[in-house]
Design an enzyme around this catalytic site. Structure first.
Site, mmCIF file in Angstrom:
data_model
loop_
_atom_site.group_PDB
_atom_site.id
_atom_site.type_symbol
_atom_site.label_atom_id
_atom_site.label_comp_id
_atom_site.label_asym_id
_atom_site.label_seq_id
_atom_site.Cartn_x
_atom_site.Cartn_y
_atom_site.Cartn_z
ATOM 1 N N LYS A 10 19.195 -2.902 -6.199
ATOM 2 C CA LYS A 10 20.593 -2.322 -5.331
ATOM 3 C C LYS A 10 21.822 -2.967 -6.089
ATOM 4 C CE LYS A 10 18.902 -2.782 -0.795
ATOM 5 N NZ LYS A 10 18.707 -3.414 0.540
ATOM 6 N N TYR A 50 18.790 6.225 4.312
ATOM 7 C CA TYR A 50 18.722 5.281 5.407
ATOM 8 C C TYR A 50 18.835 5.914 6.624
ATOM 9 C CZ TYR A 50 18.474 1.158 2.163
ATOM 10 O OH TYR A 50 18.238 0.331 1.065
ATOM 11 N N PHE A 58 24.701 -2.201 11.207
ATOM 12 C CA PHE A 58 24.930 -2.575 10.018
ATOM 13 C C PHE A 58 24.986 -1.171 9.116
ATOM 14 C CE2 PHE A 58 20.454 -3.444 10.743
ATOM 15 C CZ PHE A 58 19.753 -2.555 9.759
ATOM 16 N N ARG A 86 6.471 -6.069 -2.053
ATOM 17 C CA ARG A 86 6.915 -6.876 -0.704
ATOM 18 C C ARG A 86 6.827 -8.239 -0.687
ATOM 19 N NH1 ARG A 86 9.021 -3.768 3.099
ATOM 20 N NH2 ARG A 86 8.952 -5.304 4.721
ATOM 21 N N THR A 92 13.446 -9.716 3.948
ATOM 22 C CA THR A 92 14.890 -9.133 3.817
ATOM 23 C C THR A 92 16.112 -9.995 3.801
ATOM 24 O OG1 THR A 92 13.594 -7.400 5.040
ATOM 25 C CG2 THR A 92 16.090 -7.343 5.021
ATOM 26 N N ARG A 103 14.402 -11.871 -3.673
ATOM 27 C CA ARG A 103 15.489 -12.276 -2.803
ATOM 28 C C ARG A 103 16.058 -13.691 -3.062
ATOM 29 N NH1 ARG A 103 13.214 -8.125 0.832
ATOM 30 N NH2 ARG A 103 14.558 -6.263 0.947
ATOM 31 N N ASN A 113 21.013 -7.744 -0.578
ATOM 32 C CA ASN A 113 19.878 -8.468 -1.099
ATOM 33 C C ASN A 113 18.932 -8.064 -2.101
ATOM 34 O OD1 ASN A 113 18.947 -6.106 0.172
ATOM 35 N ND2 ASN A 113 17.710 -6.996 1.602
ATOM 36 N N HIS A 116 15.099 -3.011 -2.653
ATOM 37 C CA HIS A 116 14.546 -2.491 -1.486
ATOM 38 C C HIS A 116 13.032 -2.159 -1.895
ATOM 39 C CE1 HIS A 116 13.419 0.587 1.503
ATOM 40 N NE2 HIS A 116 13.027 1.323 0.741
ATOM 41 N N GLU A 127 9.779 8.059 0.697
ATOM 42 C CA GLU A 127 10.986 7.635 -0.286
ATOM 43 C C GLU A 127 10.855 8.199 -1.665
ATOM 44 O OE1 GLU A 127 11.573 3.829 2.494
ATOM 45 O OE2 GLU A 127 10.964 3.354 0.714
HETATM 46 P P1 CMP Z 1 16.372 -2.535 2.981
HETATM 47 O O1 CMP Z 1 14.979 -2.727 2.795
HETATM 48 O O2 CMP Z 1 17.254 -1.810 1.829
HETATM 49 O O3 CMP Z 1 16.661 -1.724 4.313
HETATM 50 C C1 CMP Z 1 17.776 -1.721 5.092
HETATM 51 C C2 CMP Z 1 18.622 -2.646 4.629
HETATM 52 O O4 CMP Z 1 19.642 -2.974 5.581
HETATM 53 C C3 CMP Z 1 17.903 -4.078 4.185
HETATM 54 O O5 CMP Z 1 17.343 -4.192 3.319
HETATM 55 C C4 CMP Z 1 19.154 -4.864 4.452
HETATM 56 O O6 CMP Z 1 19.699 -5.116 3.169
HETATM 57 C C5 CMP Z 1 20.070 -4.298 5.319
HETATM 58 N N1 CMP Z 1 20.340 -4.994 6.790
HETATM 59 C C6 CMP Z 1 21.463 -5.415 7.109
HETATM 60 N N2 CMP Z 1 21.451 -6.095 8.101
HETATM 61 C C7 CMP Z 1 20.074 -6.101 8.625
HETATM 62 C C8 CMP Z 1 19.292 -6.478 9.720
HETATM 63 N N3 CMP Z 1 19.971 -6.961 10.545
HETATM 64 N N4 CMP Z 1 18.124 -6.191 9.876
HETATM 65 C C9 CMP Z 1 17.456 -5.459 8.690
HETATM 66 N N5 CMP Z 1 18.232 -4.890 7.769
HETATM 67 C C10 CMP Z 1 19.534 -5.155 7.472
#
Ligand code: CMP
Length: 142
Positions: A10, A50, A58, A86, A92, A103, A113, A116, A127
């Site tokens: 990211k 997304y 968010f 993962r 996350t 992370r 974060n 992805h 994806e």
């Molecule tokens: P990612 O795996 O890229 O998928 C969606 C992204 O939304 C996630 O990583 C986070 O960076 C972001 N995000 C922000 N707030 C939340 C939340 N409450 N739960 C899950 N993802 C979140």
């Protein structure tokens, strides 16, 4: 099983100049890069990628962040690649991520974060196809 998964480094991690460090984590864990490119996502590309989160509170912040600078998108191949990636990434929310994960080491918050990764083989296929044509993927035989 031999799997492929989709990964994004990211904008926060690209800005920290740790692309190589992150690729080293993938390779050290036995995952092979079979496709890779740098992109600066458009709003439309980020919203489409997304889409499953479009009703979440968010979503706007996520799209804004993901379009704030260049990203690296890549396809990783290897045994149990989806789960392995993962585990390399960690939770996350970096506050919950185990020591030594991407992370924990590189992410500042749940919003920024660092990376992805696909959550299942089915989402990985979707994806990967969102960002790569078949011709851009180079299966690794050695
Ligand atoms: P990612 O795996 O890229 O998928 C969606 C992204 O939304 C996630 O990583 C986070 O960076 C972001 N995000 C922000 N707030 C939340 C939340 N409450 N739960 C899950 N993802 C979140």
């Amino acid at each position: 099983a031999l799997e492929r998964t989709f990964s994004i480094i990211k904008p926060d991690a690209v800005a920290k100049n740790v692309i190589g460090g992150i690729y080293n984590r993938f390779e050290s864990a036995g995952l092979r890069l079979v496709a890779s490119k740098m992109l600066h996502l458009s709003k439309e590309q980020a919203e489409g990628f997304y889409a499953e989160h479009s009703e979440r509170p968010f979503f706007a912040a996520l799209v804004s962040f993901m379009t704030s600078g260049p990203v690296m998108v890549q396809v990783l191949e290897g045994e149990n690649a989806v789960l392995k990636n993962r585990e390399i990434m960690g939770a996350t929310n970096p506050a919950d991520a185990l020591a030594g994960t991407l992370r924990a080491d590189y992410a500042a918050s749940i919003d920024e974060n660092a990376c992805h990764g696909s959550d299942a083989p089915e989402s990985a296929a979707r994806e990967i196809a969102y960002f790569f044509s078949d011709e851009e993927i180079c299966p690794r035989t050695r």
